[in-house]
Design a protein around this motif. Structure first.
Motif, short mmCIF file in Angstrom:
data_model
loop_
_atom_site.label_atom_id
_atom_site.label_comp_id
_atom_site.label_asym_id
_atom_site.label_seq_id
_atom_site.Cartn_x
_atom_site.Cartn_y
_atom_site.Cartn_z
N ASN A 95 -29.71 -19.54 -56.32
CA ASN A 95 -29.34 -18.40 -57.16
C ASN A 95 -29.37 -17.09 -56.40
OD1 ASN A 95 -29.02 -20.20 -59.24
ND2 ASN A 95 -31.03 -19.84 -60.15
N THR A 96 -30.23 -17.01 -55.39
CA THR A 96 -30.22 -15.82 -54.52
C THR A 96 -28.89 -15.70 -53.79
OG1 THR A 96 -32.63 -15.74 -54.23
CG2 THR A 96 -31.29 -14.77 -52.48
N LEU A 97 -28.41 -16.81 -53.24
CA LEU A 97 -27.13 -16.78 -52.54
C LEU A 97 -25.97 -16.52 -53.50
CD1 LEU A 97 -27.68 -19.66 -49.98
CD2 LEU A 97 -27.20 -17.27 -49.44
N ASP A 98 -26.04 -17.06 -54.69
CA ASP A 98 -25.00 -16.78 -55.69
C ASP A 98 -24.91 -15.28 -55.95
OD1 ASP A 98 -23.13 -16.91 -57.71
OD2 ASP A 98 -24.39 -18.02 -59.12
N LEU A 99 -26.06 -14.64 -56.14
CA LEU A 99 -26.09 -13.19 -56.36
C LEU A 99 -25.55 -12.44 -55.15
CD1 LEU A 99 -27.00 -10.59 -57.82
CD2 LEU A 99 -29.27 -10.96 -56.82
N MET A 100 -25.98 -12.84 -53.96
CA MET A 100 -25.56 -12.13 -52.75
C MET A 100 -24.05 -12.24 -52.55
SD MET A 100 -28.73 -13.08 -50.20
CE MET A 100 -28.15 -12.11 -48.82
N ARG A 101 -23.48 -13.39 -52.84
CA ARG A 101 -22.02 -13.55 -52.70
C ARG A 101 -21.28 -12.67 -53.70
NH1 ARG A 101 -23.57 -19.28 -52.52
NH2 ARG A 101 -23.57 -19.98 -50.35
N ARG A 102 -21.79 -12.61 -54.92
CA ARG A 102 -21.15 -11.76 -55.93
C ARG A 102 -21.17 -10.29 -55.50
NH1 ARG A 102 -21.06 -14.06 -61.41
NH2 ARG A 102 -21.62 -16.26 -61.29
N LEU A 103 -22.31 -9.85 -54.98
CA LEU A 103 -22.41 -8.46 -54.54
C LEU A 103 -21.51 -8.20 -53.33
CD1 LEU A 103 -26.27 -8.05 -54.90
CD2 LEU A 103 -24.54 -6.84 -56.25
N ALA A 104 -21.51 -9.14 -52.39
CA ALA A 104 -20.67 -8.97 -51.20
C ALA A 104 -19.19 -8.90 -51.56
CB ALA A 104 -20.92 -10.11 -50.22
N ASP A 105 -18.77 -9.66 -52.55
CA ASP A 105 -17.38 -9.65 -52.98
C ASP A 105 -16.95 -8.28 -53.51
OD1 ASP A 105 -17.00 -12.27 -52.25
OD2 ASP A 105 -17.24 -13.08 -54.27
N ARG A 106 -17.94 -7.48 -53.91
CA ARG A 106 -17.63 -6.13 -54.43
C ARG A 106 -17.86 -5.06 -53.38
NH1 ARG A 106 -21.17 -6.96 -59.93
NH2 ARG A 106 -20.08 -8.82 -60.68
N GLY A 107 -18.05 -5.48 -52.15
CA GLY A 107 -18.17 -4.52 -51.07
C GLY A 107 -19.57 -4.01 -50.81
N THR A 108 -20.57 -4.68 -51.36
CA THR A 108 -21.97 -4.26 -51.18
C THR A 108 -22.52 -4.78 -49.86
OG1 THR A 108 -22.31 -4.33 -53.58
CG2 THR A 108 -24.28 -4.31 -52.19
N HIS A 109 -23.17 -3.89 -49.11
CA HIS A 109 -23.88 -4.32 -47.90
C HIS A 109 -25.28 -4.78 -48.32
CE1 HIS A 109 -24.38 -4.63 -43.58
NE2 HIS A 109 -25.63 -4.26 -43.77
N LEU A 110 -25.75 -5.87 -47.72
CA LEU A 110 -26.98 -6.52 -48.16
C LEU A 110 -28.07 -6.46 -47.10
CD1 LEU A 110 -25.08 -9.70 -49.36
CD2 LEU A 110 -26.02 -7.98 -50.90
N VAL A 111 -29.31 -6.35 -47.58
CA VAL A 111 -30.47 -6.52 -46.72
C VAL A 111 -31.35 -7.57 -47.39
CG1 VAL A 111 -32.50 -5.46 -45.65
CG2 VAL A 111 -30.38 -4.14 -45.89
N PHE A 112 -31.55 -8.68 -46.70
CA PHE A 112 -32.32 -9.81 -47.23
C PHE A 112 -33.70 -9.83 -46.58
CE2 PHE A 112 -33.59 -14.33 -46.65
CZ PHE A 112 -33.87 -14.61 -47.99
N LEU A 113 -34.74 -9.86 -47.40
CA LEU A 113 -36.12 -9.91 -46.91
C LEU A 113 -36.50 -11.35 -46.60
CD1 LEU A 113 -38.17 -7.56 -46.50
CD2 LEU A 113 -36.14 -6.98 -47.83
N SER A 114 -36.72 -11.64 -45.33
CA SER A 114 -37.12 -12.97 -44.91
C SER A 114 -38.55 -12.93 -44.38
CB SER A 114 -36.14 -13.52 -43.88
OG SER A 114 -36.39 -14.89 -43.62
N SER A 115 -38.93 -13.95 -43.64
CA SER A 115 -40.35 -14.11 -43.29
C SER A 115 -40.53 -14.73 -41.92
CB SER A 115 -41.01 -15.01 -44.35
OG SER A 115 -42.28 -15.43 -43.94
N SER A 116 -41.65 -14.42 -41.30
CA SER A 116 -42.03 -15.07 -40.04
C SER A 116 -42.32 -16.56 -40.25
CB SER A 116 -43.26 -14.39 -39.44
OG SER A 116 -44.35 -14.42 -40.35
#
Length: 302
Positions: A95-116
């Motif tokens: 669901n995180t990727l689904d959201l990110m794809r939807r935002l990217a399709d509208r021209g949004t630049h993304l910053v994803f918080l990942s982990s060590s």
């Protein structure tokens, strides 16, 4: 000249530790900020968007356009991810990727918080190009999103962070302080370390990555690490608490399974220090500033 994020920002997981700090930081820079939450109150609060990635309804985002989005929402408990991988993966990956794809399709630049936790902790100071090898489900889920970002060429920066600390002492640090202030002994691990980073620095780094429309993987943590036992002794010394009450213990597999413990916890942060640039602080300096937030206890036996 340092770039600043402009326009409208979305913080996904706005009531998380990093999400809350991002809202404060971005608003100080003059951005219009919307923040999502899975709490029911978000249906009423101004500037808040109700979004539960466990069962997402993206309708509230329809018609909204964001220049940048910071993706902080996740099941962050490593134990929950391990015990219920299907549910946590649906939230943290699908669901995180689904959201990110939807935002990217509208021209949004993304910053994803990942982990060590995408590493196995067996290599000292891995940089962004080092091979990944998560040994727990939480790390595997973070890595799955990272790989999908690269595979789908999403307009995103991945910010891998180490141990993120709040701007005030909480959790195990507060527990140590309160016990020592009462003259009670504390047990601190001799076989577990942390590479701390302050949440305000994480928020600033994420905003700078967004402002520059950076992509790829970035690391942020302290320049070294400190053992939990040494951290407890540092607290006692700084706040004039009984040092003799700080006792060390080697954690067992039952107390903290090995899949959650890393031999090496520090990341190489040269890339972010050189490019943004971001300060990379010593672990002791970070803890010095954190522990200074505790009140000075009343005089007592040392």
């Amino acid at each position: 000249m340092e770039q600043k994020t402009s326009g409208r920002a979305l913080v996904v997981g706005g009531d998380s530790l990093v999400g809350s700090a991002l809202q404060v930081h971005c608003r100080k820079l003059g951005l219009t900020v919307d923040a999502s939450s899975r709490r029911a109150e978000a249906r009423q609060a101004p500037g808040a968007i109700f979004l539960d990635l466990g069962d997402p309804d993206f309708t509230p985002l329809q018609g909204s356009r964001y220049d940048v989005a910071f993706v902080c929402a996740a099941v962050t408990s490593m134990q929950v991810c391990q015990s219920d991988p299907a549910l946590s993966r649906r939230i943290n990956v699908d669901n995180t990727l689904d959201l990110m794809r939807r935002l990217a399709d509208r021209g949004t630049h993304l910053v994803f918080l990942s982990s060590s936790q995408v590493f196995d902790g067996e290599t000292p100071m891995p940089d962004e190009a080092a091979p990944t090898a998560p040994k727990n489900e939480y790390g595997a889920q973070k890595l799955a999103v990272e790989q999908a970002i690269e595979r789908n060429a999403l307009p995103a920066a991945v910010l891998r962070v180490t141990k993120v600390l709040a701007d005030r002492p909480v959790g195990v640090f507060r527990g140590w302080f309160e016990a020592l202030a009462k003259g009670q002994p504390v047990q601190a691990a001799t076989n577990m370390a942390l590479s701390p980073v302050m949440v305000a620095d994480v928020a600033e780094a994420a905003e700078r990555l967004a402002a520059g429309r950076h992509r790829g993987v970035w690391h942020l943590g302290s320049s070294d690490d400190i053992g939990y036992f040494d951290a407890a002794r540092l607290m006692a010394e700084m706040r004039h608490l009984p040092l003799s009450l700080v006792q060390g213990e080697a954690l067992t597999e039952t107390q903290v399974p090995e899949i959650y413990r890393h031999r090496y916890v520090t990341l190489s942060c040269e890339k972010i220090a050189r490019t943004l640039p971001m300060p990379v602080r010593r672990a002791r300096d970070i803890l010095d500033a954190l522990f200074a937030g505790f009140p000075q206890p009343a005089a007592g036996p040392q």
